[in-house]
Design a protein around this motif. Structure first.
Motif, PDB file in Angstrom:
ATOM      1  N   THR A 180      22.073  25.507   2.217  1.00 60.64           N
ATOM      2  CA  THR A 180      21.595  24.152   2.481  1.00 60.64           C
ATOM      3  C   THR A 180      21.173  23.516   1.171  1.00 60.64           C
ATOM      4  O   THR A 180      20.362  24.078   0.431  1.00 60.64           O
ATOM      5  CB  THR A 180      20.382  24.170   3.447  1.00 60.64           C
ATOM      6  N   THR A 229      19.091  21.265  -1.123  1.00 56.03           N
ATOM      7  CA  THR A 229      17.710  20.787  -1.060  1.00 56.03           C
ATOM      8  C   THR A 229      17.459  19.839  -2.233  1.00 56.03           C
ATOM      9  O   THR A 229      16.931  20.240  -3.271  1.00 56.03           O
ATOM     10  CB  THR A 229      16.716  21.967  -1.073  1.00 56.03           C
ATOM     11  N   GLU A 240      27.706  27.593   5.938  1.00 49.40           N
ATOM     12  CA  GLU A 240      26.580  27.443   6.871  1.00 49.40           C
ATOM     13  C   GLU A 240      25.330  28.203   6.430  1.00 49.40           C
ATOM     14  O   GLU A 240      24.241  27.975   6.946  1.00 49.40           O
ATOM     15  CB  GLU A 240      26.983  27.846   8.296  1.00 49.40           C
TER      16      GLU A 240
END
Length: 167
Positions: A87, A89, A84
């Motif tokens: 991320t 990209t 979590e």
């Protein structure tokens, strides 16, 4: 998730002293679905190595800003982060991930990779031309490739304090 964070020796000192370190631009490199899709063959470990190499090249870019202690030694920090906190990209590259929060802690440290003294000449040459290499200059690409061909020494996470103190 294993993330490779480009750093400098000065940043490594910050991690040792403060037990956390801000990650430049909040970006790291990891085995992402796009990176896995990019390669037609190879196991995860082989593909993950390309993310490590991207972090090593990003360390060259950090060195262009200057690092007073060891201006010609790349540093890559391997960190294990919760999924979590990472991320993907895709607009920034196949292996680029954004970290939230944009820092790593000593508790997340898995390993440290640092150029040896023998690598400094090749790294110094690469630091000077890394931007030109990114723009397609063939001579610059060769110089950066020479630095990338040099293996970095591996240190266990427990050796952080000793590494910073002894070098």
């Amino acid at each position: 998730m294993r993330v490779y964070v480009p750093a400098t020796f000065g940043m490594l000192g910050t991690l040792a002293r403060e037990e956390k370190m801000p990650v430049h631009s909040g970006l790291g490199f990891a085995l992402t679905p796009a990176l896995r899709d990019f390669y037609e063959a190879g196991d995860d470990e082989e593909i993950e190595y390309s993310a490590f190499l991207e972090a090593a090249r990003a360390s060259l870019r950090l060195l262009t800003a200057g690092d007073s202690e060891f201006p010609h030694r790349r540093v890559v920090i391997s960190a294990d982060l919760p999924a979590e906190a990472v991320t993907y990209t895709p607009e920034k590259g196949e292996s680029v991930v954004t970290l939230a929060p944009p820092e790593i802690t000593v508790a997340q440290l898995a390993a440290i990779h640092v150029d040896d003294e023998d690598n400094e000449a090749a790294t110094a040459a690469a630091v000077e031309v890394v931007d030109a290499a990114d723009l397609g200059d063939e001579d610059a690409e060769i110089a950066v490739g020479d630095a990338e061909d040099k293996l970095m020494s591996w240190y266990d996470a427990k050796e952080l304090g000793v590494l910073v103190d002894l070098l």
